[in-house]
Design a protein around this motif. Structure first.
Motif, mmCIF file in Angstrom:
data_model
loop_
_atom_site.group_PDB
_atom_site.id
_atom_site.type_symbol
_atom_site.label_atom_id
_atom_site.label_comp_id
_atom_site.label_asym_id
_atom_site.label_seq_id
_atom_site.Cartn_x
_atom_site.Cartn_y
_atom_site.Cartn_z
ATOM 1 N N GLU A 290 22.956 5.644 6.895
ATOM 2 C CA GLU A 290 22.050 4.501 6.941
ATOM 3 C C GLU A 290 20.808 4.828 6.119
ATOM 4 N N LEU A 291 20.294 3.802 5.427
ATOM 5 C CA LEU A 291 19.106 3.956 4.594
ATOM 6 C C LEU A 291 18.080 2.931 5.058
ATOM 7 N N LEU A 292 16.871 3.383 5.281
ATOM 8 C CA LEU A 292 15.812 2.506 5.768
ATOM 9 C C LEU A 292 14.654 2.504 4.786
ATOM 10 N N VAL A 293 14.222 1.301 4.396
ATOM 11 C CA VAL A 293 13.027 1.148 3.565
ATOM 12 C C VAL A 293 11.892 0.639 4.445
ATOM 13 N N GLU A 294 10.766 1.324 4.388
ATOM 14 C CA GLU A 294 9.558 0.917 5.104
ATOM 15 C C GLU A 294 8.485 0.585 4.083
ATOM 16 N N CYS A 295 7.869 -0.593 4.224
ATOM 17 C CA CYS A 295 6.775 -1.005 3.344
ATOM 18 C C CYS A 295 5.522 -1.237 4.171
ATOM 19 N N HIS A 296 4.430 -0.713 3.677
ATOM 20 C CA HIS A 296 3.139 -0.802 4.361
ATOM 21 C C HIS A 296 2.247 -1.770 3.578
ATOM 22 N N TYR A 297 1.692 -2.770 4.261
ATOM 23 C CA TYR A 297 0.862 -3.795 3.617
ATOM 24 C C TYR A 297 -0.527 -3.831 4.239
ATOM 25 N N GLN A 298 -1.485 -4.351 3.445
ATOM 26 C CA GLN A 298 -2.817 -4.642 3.958
ATOM 27 C C GLN A 298 -3.239 -6.018 3.445
ATOM 28 N N CYS B 118 9.587 -6.124 -0.900
ATOM 29 C CA CYS B 118 9.690 -4.770 -0.345
ATOM 30 C C CYS B 118 11.005 -4.201 -0.847
ATOM 31 N N LEU B 119 10.969 -3.579 -2.020
ATOM 32 C CA LEU B 119 12.201 -3.163 -2.694
ATOM 33 C C LEU B 119 12.080 -1.735 -3.207
ATOM 34 N N ILE B 120 13.193 -1.011 -3.126
ATOM 35 C CA ILE B 120 13.323 0.292 -3.770
ATOM 36 C C ILE B 120 14.655 0.314 -4.502
ATOM 37 N N PHE B 121 14.614 0.668 -5.785
ATOM 38 C CA PHE B 121 15.817 0.791 -6.598
ATOM 39 C C PHE B 121 16.151 2.269 -6.736
ATOM 40 N N LEU B 122 17.353 2.650 -6.303
ATOM 41 C CA LEU B 122 17.813 4.036 -6.416
ATOM 42 C C LEU B 122 18.727 4.173 -7.634
ATOM 43 N N PHE B 123 18.401 5.086 -8.518
ATOM 44 C CA PHE B 123 19.232 5.390 -9.687
ATOM 45 C C PHE B 123 20.161 6.535 -9.296
ATOM 46 N N TYR B 124 21.468 6.343 -9.509
ATOM 47 C CA TYR B 124 22.431 7.304 -8.975
ATOM 48 C C TYR B 124 23.668 7.411 -9.876
ATOM 49 N N ARG C 245 0.807 -1.217 0.000
ATOM 50 C CA ARG C 245 0.000 0.000 0.000
ATOM 51 C C ARG C 245 0.843 1.272 0.000
ATOM 52 N N ALA C 246 2.056 1.222 0.532
ATOM 53 C CA ALA C 246 2.899 2.413 0.587
ATOM 54 C C ALA C 246 4.348 1.996 0.811
ATOM 55 N N LEU C 247 5.286 2.804 0.319
ATOM 56 C CA LEU C 247 6.714 2.574 0.542
ATOM 57 C C LEU C 247 7.388 3.912 0.755
ATOM 58 N N GLN C 248 8.513 3.873 1.478
ATOM 59 C CA GLN C 248 9.367 5.045 1.560
ATOM 60 C C GLN C 248 10.792 4.631 1.888
ATOM 61 N N ALA C 249 11.742 5.450 1.456
ATOM 62 C CA ALA C 249 13.158 5.280 1.799
ATOM 63 C C ALA C 249 13.599 6.522 2.553
ATOM 64 N N VAL C 250 14.182 6.303 3.751
ATOM 65 C CA VAL C 250 14.548 7.402 4.640
ATOM 66 C C VAL C 250 16.051 7.347 4.903
ATOM 67 N N GLN C 251 16.690 8.508 4.947
ATOM 68 C CA GLN C 251 18.146 8.624 5.104
ATOM 69 C C GLN C 251 18.496 9.126 6.503
ATOM 70 N N GLN D 77 17.840 11.491 11.592
ATOM 71 C CA GLN D 77 17.110 11.424 10.333
ATOM 72 C C GLN D 77 17.346 12.694 9.526
ATOM 73 N N LEU D 78 17.801 12.523 8.272
ATOM 74 C CA LEU D 78 18.045 13.668 7.399
ATOM 75 C C LEU D 78 16.819 14.020 6.580
ATOM 76 N N GLN D 79 16.298 13.013 5.859
ATOM 77 C CA GLN D 79 15.200 13.306 4.939
ATOM 78 C C GLN D 79 14.593 12.007 4.434
ATOM 79 N N THR D 80 13.409 12.135 3.857
ATOM 80 C CA THR D 80 12.803 11.050 3.093
ATOM 81 C C THR D 80 13.285 11.186 1.656
#
Length: 618
Positions: free
Chosen positions: A439-447, A466-472, A396-402, A408-411
């Motif tokens: 440190e990088l944290l991925v949070e995934c929200h499920y229902q 529960c994956l996030i691919f960062l292009f850099y 339902r939702a994902l985020q990557a936080v730094q 915590q710096l930012q989402t």
């Protein structure tokens, strides 16, 4: 005297002219467009101003009746907002900001937050153009955000404002695309190369991961891949769930043929550094003008693993497929070589989601402190410019936080309205620098309210990821950095006696899942020590451990007070509100807002006096 009077006249006329508005004019080109219905009857164009926080829509429908456009949510139409309008038989126009009080009933908002720019009815189409703020102070208006937005369109066959379920369409759209493909360079020496599986007989199984190894284009000097797009067979498009291209280390011994990516032969799971990826609902993607995938140098990969995930839920026999990825490359080099970093929850059955969960959070931690050691050379700051989010059907939702030094710096990126059917590579509005040690944290929200059994992490569509691919850029040798919790600790917190990870996973089947035990499991997964697995392009693996930090929610910004209608005091949210801006960058038209009536009368009186003076020569 005449010159002075003329100067005053022009000054007053300038005061009378409406000030610059905050939206696109009735004839301005709107850059984005999409059909909203399968029959191509409902066509939407839109554009936006990120700084001004305003968006302009133009809805064109093949009807002589009313039309409506708004935003809804995943679960119900009740509460949706809908801006409606039309042209009566006498030529008069009607236009209103409304909302649905239930699935079928419209009611006008007390605050009118949409501004009309044009409404016409021709021989074939009714066309309505209007603008609105991303976030108004009216609780009946859904926010326009950088998340996936479920756009709702409706129309009638006449001017009777009544909803018909056969003429209501909802489509998930990423509205706030910060880069438009037309704004990017297209090199004149572009070469096209297809990476595809040819004439593959899709098994009759629900899920198949087909892998093969293919060479990248052979070039005599350095080139850059600057764009990719899916290559899909029309009748198989709905069966292809995702396509990934993994770069192989040049020391790898690779198998031949096509086989199950994660089956009996482990060689077909070699190469884990994603370089491009496509998933359901995605389209083509072109990298920014200063980055590209390097090919043709001794340091560049020469081979890739192509992975195509098929979902043959109807178990159709005899279906052949030739899907893949088409890449565009050029000798016109970009400034930076790009890479992709895979983050999230390590995909295997330690990842579990209880059944019947209204909400369940999973976490995957990445610690970058070992990146330099594993890279074999200093790692410059990782400059992230884009991302791709990926879960399966329960997501339902994902985020990557730094985080840096425990703070915590930012989402980096997020989507609170994630839609499995719209997975596309997206650009960040501003590039994000990740420094060694962050440190990088991925949070995934499920229902999982619709499920009666546990959902485990795994490759099938009915499993979860529960994956996030960062292009850099600039590229380094790290391919993935993912975490998972101590399942023994989690099982023991749930009252199960276990001694190893296998027992811990199996013990989840013994738990009676209630709202209380679901929350207890979620808390235990967050409190457990995380194992972090870091992998390089050459399949070198290192483990470390860490703890999940808290995530401080990003507060919503202020809303924009309505320019028309009434805003009740209770509608002014705790985040505050602000008046709609007088002038905004990039404006091309004028607003309909003018001076108060008293000022109008005063100006008109002075103008009449000035004109009389000019005629008499006084």
């Amino acid at each position: 005297m005449a010159c002075a009077l003329l100067f005053c006249l022009f000054l007053l006329l300038a005061l009378e002219v409406p000030f610059l508005g905050n939206c696109f004019g009735p004839m301005s080109r709107l850059r984005y467009s999409r059909f909203l219905d399968p029959s191509n009857v409902v066509f939407l164009r839109w554009d936006f101003d990120l700084k001004a926080e305003f968006i302009t829509f133009e809805l064109q429908v093949r009807t002589a009746g009313w039309v409506g456009l708004g935003v809804t949510n995943r679960y119900t139409r009740a509460g949706s907002d809908l801006v409606v309008g039309g042209v009566l038989s006498d030529g008069n126009v009607y236009f209103s900001d409304q909302h649905l009080v239930d699935e079928d009933t419209l009611r006008e908002d007390g605050s009118q937050d949409a501004e009309l720019h044009g409404l016409t009815e021709g021989a074939v189409y009714t066309t309505m153009r209007f603008s609105r703020p991303f976030r108004s102070c009216d609780p009946h208006d859904q926010d326009i955000t950088g998340d996936t937005v479920r756009v709702m369109a409706a129309y009638g066959l006449d001017d009777t404002l009544k909803l018909d379920r056969n003429r209501i369409f909802v489509k998930s759209i990423f509205l706030l695309q910060v880069v438009h493909p037309d704004d990017l360079e297209v090199p004149e020496d572009t070469i096209i190369h297809d990476l595809e599986i040819t004439d593959f007989l899709i098994p009759e199984d629900d899920t198949t991961y087909a892998c093969t190894f293919l060479p990248l284009p052979i070039v005599s000097k350095k080139h850059h891949i600057y764009k990719f797009e899916p290559k899909l067979v029309n009748h198989n498009e709905t069966m292809v769930h995702h396509i990934l291209v993994y770069a192989c280390g040049n020391a790898s011994a690779l198998p031949t043929g096509i086989s199950d990516c994660y089956g009996a032969d482990p060689a077909f799971s070699l190469c884990s550094q994603v370089i491009v990826g496509w998933a359901v609902g995605g389209t083509s993607y072109q990298f920014p003008d200063d980055v590209g995938i390097s090919i043709g140098t001794p340091l560049d990969p020469q081979w890739i693993r192509l992975e195509v995930h098929y979902s043959n839920f109807h178990n159709l026999p005899g279906v052949y497929d030739s899907s893949g990825i088409r890449v565009y490359y050029t000798s016109h080099l970009r400034k930076y070589d790009m890479g992709v970093l895979q983050l999230g929850f390590f995909t295997f059955p330690i990842h579990f989601i209880p059944p019947g969960a209204e909400s369940f959070m999973s976490y995957g931690l990445c610690k970058t402190e070992k990146f330099e050691e594993m890279n074999g050379a200093p790692v410059p700051d990782i400059q992230v410019y884009g991302y791709l989010l990926h879960t399966h059907l329960a997501g339902r939702a994902l985020q990557a936080v730094q985080y840096r030094n425990g703070t915590q710096l930012q989402t980096i990126c997020k989507d609170d309205s994630y839609d499995f059917n719209l997975q596309e590579t997206r650009d960040l509005p501003a590039r994000v620098a990740i420094k060694p040690g962050d440190e990088l944290l991925v949070e995934c929200h499920y229902q999982t309210l619709d499920r009666e059994a546990l959902t485990f992490g795994g490759p099938s569509t009915i499993n979860e990821m529960c994956l996030i691919f960062l292009f850099y850029y600039p590229r380094n040798n790290i391919s993935s950095c993912m975490g998972y919790p101590d399942i023994i600790y989690v099982a023991q917190e749930l009252g199960e006696e276990v001694s190893d990870s296998m027992e811990g996973m199996m013990a989840m089947n013994n738990v009676e899942w209630t709202p209380e035990s679901i929350k207890k499991a979620e808390r235990a997964c967050k409190e457990a020590r995380q194992t972090v697995i870091i992998k390089t392009i050459d399949e070198v693996v290192e483990n470390t451990t860490g703890w999940i930090p808290d995530i401080i929610p990003t507060p919503r910004g202020p809303c924009l007070e309505s320019s028309g209608g009434k805003v009740e005091p209770q509608d002014k949210t705790p985040a505050g509100f602000k008046a709609a801006p007088v002038a905004l960058s990039g404006s091309s038209t004028v607003s309909l807002r003018r001076l108060p009536l008293v000022a109008h009368l005063l100006v008109q009186g002075i103008l009449s006096w000035l004109l009389a003076m000019l005629r008499t020569g006084g």
